[in-house]
Structures are given as C-alpha cells and as structure tokens.
Design an enzyme around this catalytic site. Sequence first.
Site, short mmCIF file in Angstrom:
data_model
loop_
_atom_site.label_atom_id
_atom_site.label_comp_id
_atom_site.label_asym_id
_atom_site.label_seq_id
_atom_site.Cartn_x
_atom_site.Cartn_y
_atom_site.Cartn_z
N ASP A 37 0.73 -1.37 -0.06
CA ASP A 37 -0.13 0.07 -0.14
C ASP A 37 0.74 1.28 0.00
O ASP A 37 0.56 2.23 0.78
CB ASP A 37 -0.95 -0.10 1.26
CG ASP A 37 -2.00 -1.10 1.04
OD1 ASP A 37 -1.92 -2.03 0.23
OD2 ASP A 37 -2.75 -1.15 2.19
N LYS A 135 -7.04 -5.03 -3.11
CA LYS A 135 -7.59 -5.78 -1.99
C LYS A 135 -8.62 -4.63 -1.46
O LYS A 135 -8.34 -3.57 -1.37
CB LYS A 135 -6.81 -6.21 -0.94
CG LYS A 135 -5.94 -5.01 -0.43
CD LYS A 135 -4.78 -5.44 0.73
CE LYS A 135 -3.80 -4.40 1.14
NZ LYS A 135 -4.63 -3.45 1.90
N CYS A 180 -2.17 -2.86 7.72
CA CYS A 180 -1.76 -3.55 6.52
C CYS A 180 -0.60 -4.54 6.42
O CYS A 180 -0.54 -5.70 5.96
CB CYS A 180 -2.15 -3.13 5.02
SG CYS A 180 -3.91 -2.27 4.99
C1 VGL Z 1 -4.86 0.54 5.79
C2 VGL Z 1 -6.41 1.54 6.79
C3 VGL Z 1 -7.10 1.58 6.02
C4 VGL Z 1 -3.50 0.29 5.40
C5 VGL Z 1 -5.88 0.52 4.79
O1 VGL Z 1 -2.77 0.20 4.37
O2 VGL Z 1 -2.60 0.01 6.54
N1 VGL Z 1 -5.07 1.06 6.96
N2 VGL Z 1 -6.86 0.80 4.88
#
Ligand code: VGL
Length: 235
Positions: A37, A135, A180
């Site tokens: 991410d 995802k 994540c």
């Molecule tokens: C994430 C919160 C919501 C992350 C993704 O990438 O850690 N955290 N969506």
Amino acid sequence: MQRRTLMTALLAGAALPWRAFAAPVKPDAQSALIVVDVQNCFVTGGTLPVKQGEDVVPVINRLAKAFENVVITQDWHTKGHASFASTHGGKKPFETTRLSYGTQVLWPDHCVQGTPDAALHKDLDIPHAQLIVRKGFHPKVDSYSAFEEADRKTPTGLGGYLKQRGIKRVFVTGLATDFCVAWTAMDARKQGLETYVIEDATRAIDLNGSLAAAWKQMTAKGVRRIQSADIAVAA
Ligand code: VGL
Ligand code: ZN
C-alpha cells in the site's frame, strides 16, 4: 562493542540498534519482497496520511534491487465502502462499528478505485515487480491483509500465487506497520512462509497503542523484525 558487552546485551533482550543479524541476509530465488500500500492515500496530501509515510519510498526502492521477486499491494475500495465512516450515519473517522465479521475501525474515505489518491506513489521505482494485488474491493468487507479479507474466509489468491511460484520466505514493507503490514505478515505465517518485517521500510498509523500491540502479535506468531541494513543490497 566488546564481545562480553554484546552477549550481555543479547541476554538482556536488548535490540541491536543497527541490525538484527550478524551478517546481511541475501534474498534468493525463493524470497519475495512484499510492498504494501505505498499509495498516495497513505502519504502526505492523501486522504488517510500515515506520518512520514513517503519516507519508505527510497528505502523500498533500494531494497527492491536485491529481490528477484516483488509483489505490490494496493488498497482498492469501492465508493461508499463499509470501512468508511461516511458510510455509517453519525460515525466519525477512527471510531469503530460492528460489521458482520466483527469490529471494524472506520476510516476517512480513502483509496477509492481509479482515483489519483489510490494510485501507487509516483516515486516508487520497481519496474521488475511481477504482481499487483488489489484488496478491499468487496463493498461490505475490508481487507488489511494481502492474503485474506477481514471476514477471515475470502482469500485474495496471493497465498496460492506464492506457493505456485515456489516462494518460501517473504519480506514485508510499506504502509501501515500496524494495519496492512501487520495483518499481511501474520497471514504469511499462516501460509507457512518464513516472514520478516523490515521495520525501517514501514511507517505506522499508531491508533490507541496499535503499533506496540501489532509488534507483540507479530512476534508471537513468529514474524521476525529486521532492519533494511540486514538485507544485502549491492551498492
Ligand atoms: C490501511 C487502514 C485502512 C493500511 C488500509 O494500508 O494499513 N489502513 N486501509
Ligand atoms: Zn483501506
């Protein structure tokens, strides 16, 4: 450091400040780097900025050169996703709610499919990355983990992909350490993979002590905490 002092430090459980292993680890053909991410939403100027999130980019770019196998993940939500506070009347970001699969932290709207906010960071430079796993695309289910959605029953397919490619160990980096990255690392252990989190290639959200809790849970599951200096990267 004197040998005696080092031994004493190790026995006392003190972490070595510069790296966790005596010799750098050399990633092999059965190793994969997972880059979680590293998207505009999670850096300064994004919709869910992680403090100093952008600082992981140069560290990851450098590390990636040492890996033949690289997988990138992308948080990829629908508009009105169940993990967004705005979807639940009266709820504010960072509060929680109950969803069908359990307690869900509610976030600001972030990483909406196809928006510039959801794009990978422009300075991420890993042209040899082989797979991008998206995802969190089911409207009613979140997915912190790159392996399994938050309902704990819907696989993303990454486990099968790595297995079919003969990958035995994964090195997890990216954002955010306590969400994540942590869930991905713990699920990698569940897949039977040797799992490392490269701490200085991650940054955390740290919501109500979530970072310390995540390290505790990861360690309990056999995830190994290392630093980028533990990986042998040609200069
Ligand atoms: C994430 C919160 C919501 C992350 C993704 O990438 O850690 N955290 N969506
Ligand atoms: Zn998300």
